[in-house]
Design an enzyme around this catalytic site. Structure first.
Site, PDB file in Angstrom:
ATOM      1  N   HIS A 418       0.741  -1.146  -0.051  1.00 45.33           N
ATOM      2  CA  HIS A 418      -0.095   0.249   0.128  1.00 45.33           C
ATOM      3  C   HIS A 418       1.441   0.933   0.052  1.00 45.33           C
ATOM      4  CE1 HIS A 418      -2.357   2.848   1.681  1.00 45.33           C
ATOM      5  NE2 HIS A 418      -2.899   2.904   1.403  1.00 45.33           N
ATOM      6  N   CYS A 728      -3.364  10.691 -32.637  1.00 51.12           N
ATOM      7  CA  CYS A 728      -3.840  10.239 -31.776  1.00 51.12           C
ATOM      8  C   CYS A 728      -4.102   8.822 -31.340  1.00 51.12           C
ATOM      9  CB  CYS A 728      -5.235  11.126 -31.131  1.00 51.12           C
ATOM     10  SG  CYS A 728      -6.428  10.596 -32.253  1.00 51.12           S
TER      11      CYS A 728
END
Length: 780
Positions: A418, A728
């Site tokens: 975490h 893109c």
């Protein structure tokens, strides 16, 4: 082992993902990446891997519809909305009061039809083996997304057995969406506090070994390697950072071990011999966990998953006597900077300083501050802003504290703990697995944390001593290029951090993610039918304005929503408003849809108009244009909308359909200013390959000569017609040589994903320099 564990192979009988079925459960082999709005990020990724034939333990997802039915049937959702209304997440008392919504959700009586279907799916999953345990995990619609990990925020339950326990754990997963830590995280990510939650139910692997894999090093951002962390028993201690796992770094091409760090594993969590539950045993295991053969097999699977999703992945795995299983995957959310390099000479000054503690560099950068050692979260008020947080480990409840810290040091954990994941998201230097930090470091001690080397130094280390290392939140500026470099974006929470980097604007602002977030997974036409037009506009204006202001005055090119019908159908209310199509990839979408569904397009145009009133760098792009007559009608709608009063707005089109090559001059005459090549769709239409069909993956190649020739023609004809031309699609982000091809063809701009900004800028600069040198050599 029972055949129940075998992942089903891809089958021609499997329905397309995104196609809505009756009921509130979906098997993994009936879902995929387009079903996030229905089954959440975790469920969608598991389904995608299952359908690709990867070794995923079988399971099913309790969809967001089950959550909605349970909440609606009891009226709890209205109460929850009221509790969350105007809550100040920075006020701990107010946050705890709002989190009381958890109790209301946990007490919900699951409707009989919902309960019955969940139990039927459970019975099918476990078959005749009634004592086979399952894992029950939340799968929120924005969890495991490219922009936010929600690391450890939601609840997971292992070794669950029996019908009553399963239903209880499903409710617990629903309730976890309203915990104080989730509410705080969502608010800080600029996400709405209310959310829909799906639940994954998956066969448990009684693992002898388990761990995590990264297909790029999240600390150094090196994409040429695979990082594997492993411990014995179940994987939760590794994921939660409760143990320091073994760490192996493999070369991605050669599949050879570059680095190996064998740790002392302090305890192991093992499943009980029979039935559910597990036990935790203290150990002092110093033996290597994974063999060379297991490392190669894991790396090969990791490469396959990265290829499947087209982006670096963070995976979880489990190994038992029958083999290796993949239990989860998610995008690596923090590859925002290029790999750091430093020479030994540059280290001389720092090396002369005393290293107080040493561990694993888990989040890059260098930060100096006073140490603050916290035994547990109850002492969190002692941590002052910009101090160095030192703890045995962190958990999701620590996130508000971690935001105040200049750096984080823990005694346990690996790259997926975490502390590591959240530090990388926050851009805060982090060192984990030090084993003795809370004993060696003292409150008030001035220390410098190097999150790349994994060392904590005494005192302040000057920039001269670390010339090649910078705090992660400060980007390195790449060379200036004549070719503009834009970014593809879809998440408003990334706007400020990405805008601070070396980009010339947003070349592709996707409407779809904003729409899902703003409308809570409800079909927009359903909201229109309920008279909520103004609400849709308001909820779209907010993220549009947020992104446009972050990049102002640089251009932001907004692509109108380009959901396919199967994706629209996966939204709540979608079955009512969407047709069933055999091939939605080339169906009712893009420009033609806008002129047929004018009311919904009008809502988008109004939202764009209002956002432009606050920030005039927003421009409109129309996707999937097939013919000149449909584009004319579409632009007529734009010109009759309030946008006619918005001066300076550019009108872009996507070049995805091959017919664009022959119609560019006509499009320019209609008032189009610029063209953006969508190489993903262009490739599938030129090669006749459905890019969502994993069986055809070997045929899908954006570097195919036919595709390159089409791009060459589009660039040349766009310039002849006086149009600016950009690209893109995925190719420039994935294939370095693509940048040189585009520069040589004279492209005006390239738009890439955030992870590829710096390396693409460097590739473009090198290509431009080579062109200049070649030109000079040819001159007499």
């Amino acid at each position: 082992m029972p055949t129940l564990l075998e992942a089903p192979p891809p089958s021609p009988e499997l329905p397309p993902t995104g196609e809505r079925a009756a009921g509130v459960t979906r098997r993994f082999d009936r879902i995929g990446r387009t079903d996030v709005a229905l089954v959440g990020g975790k469920g969608a990724n598991l389904g995608e891997m299952t359908r690709a034939g990867l070794p995923v333990p079988p399971g099913f997802v309790v969809t967001v519809d089950a959550f909605a039915k349970a909440m609606d049937a009891t009226g709890v959702l209205a109460k929850v909305r009221e509790q969350l209304k105007n809550v100040d997440v920075d006020d701990p008392k107010a946050l705890q009061t709002a989190a009381a919504a958890q109790q209301a959700v946990r007490a919900v009586a699951v409707p009989n039809d919902v309960r019955g279907e969940i139990l039927a799916a459970y019975t099918e999953l476990i078959g005749p083996f009634g004592d086979i345990p399952v894992a029950v995990r939340s799968s929120a619609t924005v969890e495991d997304a490219p922009s936010a990990s929600f690391a450890g925020m939601f609840e997971s339950y292992l070794m669950v057995t029996g019908e009553s326990e399963l239903i209880e754990r499903v409710r617990d997963c629903w309730a976890s969406a309203f915990s104080a830590r989730v509410l705080f995280y969502r608010a800080k990510q600029s996400l709405p506090l209310e959310m829909a939650v799906a639940v994954v139910v998956q066969r448990m692997i009684r693992s002898d070994k388990s761990g995590v894999m990264f297909t790029a090093n999240p600390a150094t951002h090196d994409t040429s390697c695979i990082v594997i962390e492993a411990s014995r028993g179940l994987g939760e201690p590794v994921v939660q950072g409760q143990v320091t796992p073994d760490r192996y770094v493999l070369d991605k091409k050669a599949l050879t071990v570059r680095e190996m760090r064998v740790s002392t594993k302090s305890y192991v969590v093992s499943p009980n011999a029979e039935g559910g539950g597990f036990r935790r045993e203290q150990t002092s295991d110093t033996a290597r966990v994974l063999t060379d053969a297991e490392l190669v097999a894991l790396a090969e699977l990791a490469i396959k998953v990265e290829s499947l999703f087209g982006a670096p992945q963070d995976l979880e795995f489990a190994i038992d006597a029958s083999g290796i299983y993949l239990t989860q995957t998610r995008p690596i959310t923090t590859l925002t900077h290029p790999p750091e390099t430093s020479q030994p000479a540059q280290r001389a000054g720092a090396a002369s300083r005393q290293t107080l503690v040493r561990g694993l560099g888990a989040s890059p950068g260098v930060a100096t501050g006073a140490a603050r050692v916290l035994a547990d979260i109850s002492a969190g008020a002692q941590l002052l802003k910009n101090e160095v947080l030192v703890a045995h480990m962190t958990s999701p409840d620590w996130v508000p504290l971690m935001r105040r810290a200049s750096a984080i040091v823990t005694e346990t954990g690996g790259m997926t703990s975490h502390a590591a994941i959240v530090s990388r998201e926050l851009g805060v230097p982090c060192v984990v697995g030090t084993s003795d930090a809370t004993r060696v470091l003292r409150d008030g001690m001035l220390v410098t944390v190097d999150g790349s080397s994994g060392r904590v130094f005494e005192g302040a280390v000057s920039k001269a001593e670390h010339p090649a290392r910078i705090v992660a939140s400060t980007p390195t500026r790449a060379p200036t290029t004549a070719t503009r470099l834009y970014v593809n974006l879809g998440d408003p929470s990334q706007a400020e951090s990405v805008a601070a980097r070396d980009v010339d604007g947003v070349g592709l602002l996707r409407a779809e993610f904003m729409l899902l977030e703003a409308l809570g997974g409800v079909h927009p036409k359903q909201l229109l039918a309920e008279g909520k037009r103004d609400e849709i506009v308001r909820k779209l204006v907010e993220p549009l304005t947020q992104i446009a202001r972050a990049f102002h005055p640089r251009p932001v090119i907004y692509r109108a929503m380009d959901f396919r019908t199967n994706e629209f159908r996966s939204l709540r209310g979608g079955e009512t408003h969407e047709p069933l199509e055999a091939n939605p990839m080339i169906g009712y979408r893009g420009c033609y849809r806008y002129i047929q569904d004018r009311e919904l397009f009008g809502v988008e145009l109004l939202a764009l108009y209002e956002a432009r009133a606050a920030s005039d760098n927003l421009h409109l792009m129309i996707p999937f244009v097939r013919t000149d007559w449909e584009l004319k009608q579409c632009l007529d709608l734009v010109n009759r909308s309030p946008l006619r009063r918005s001066r300076g707005m550019q009108r872009w089109i996507m070049a995805e359909v091959p017919s664009v090559i022959w119609r560019l001059e006509d499009y320019a005459k209609l008032g189009v200013n610029a063209v953006s090549i969508g190489s993903n769709d262009l490739t599938q239409l030129i090669l006749g390959v459905d890019r969502d069909n994993e069986r055809l993956a070997a045929l899908y190649d954006e570097r195919d000569p036919a595709v390159l020739d089409a791009i060459r023609e589009i660039i040349a004809r766009s310039h002849q017609a006086g149009l600016t031309v950009s690209i893109c699609g995925q190719a420039p982000s994935v294939h370095p040589e693509y940048a040189e091809f585009l520069v040589r063809r004279g492209i005006d701009s390239i738009s890439v994903v955030p992870d590829a900004i710096e390396r693409t800028r460097v590739n473009v600069a090198r290509a431009e320099q080579r062109l200049l040198v070649e030109s000079a050599r040819r001159s007499p």
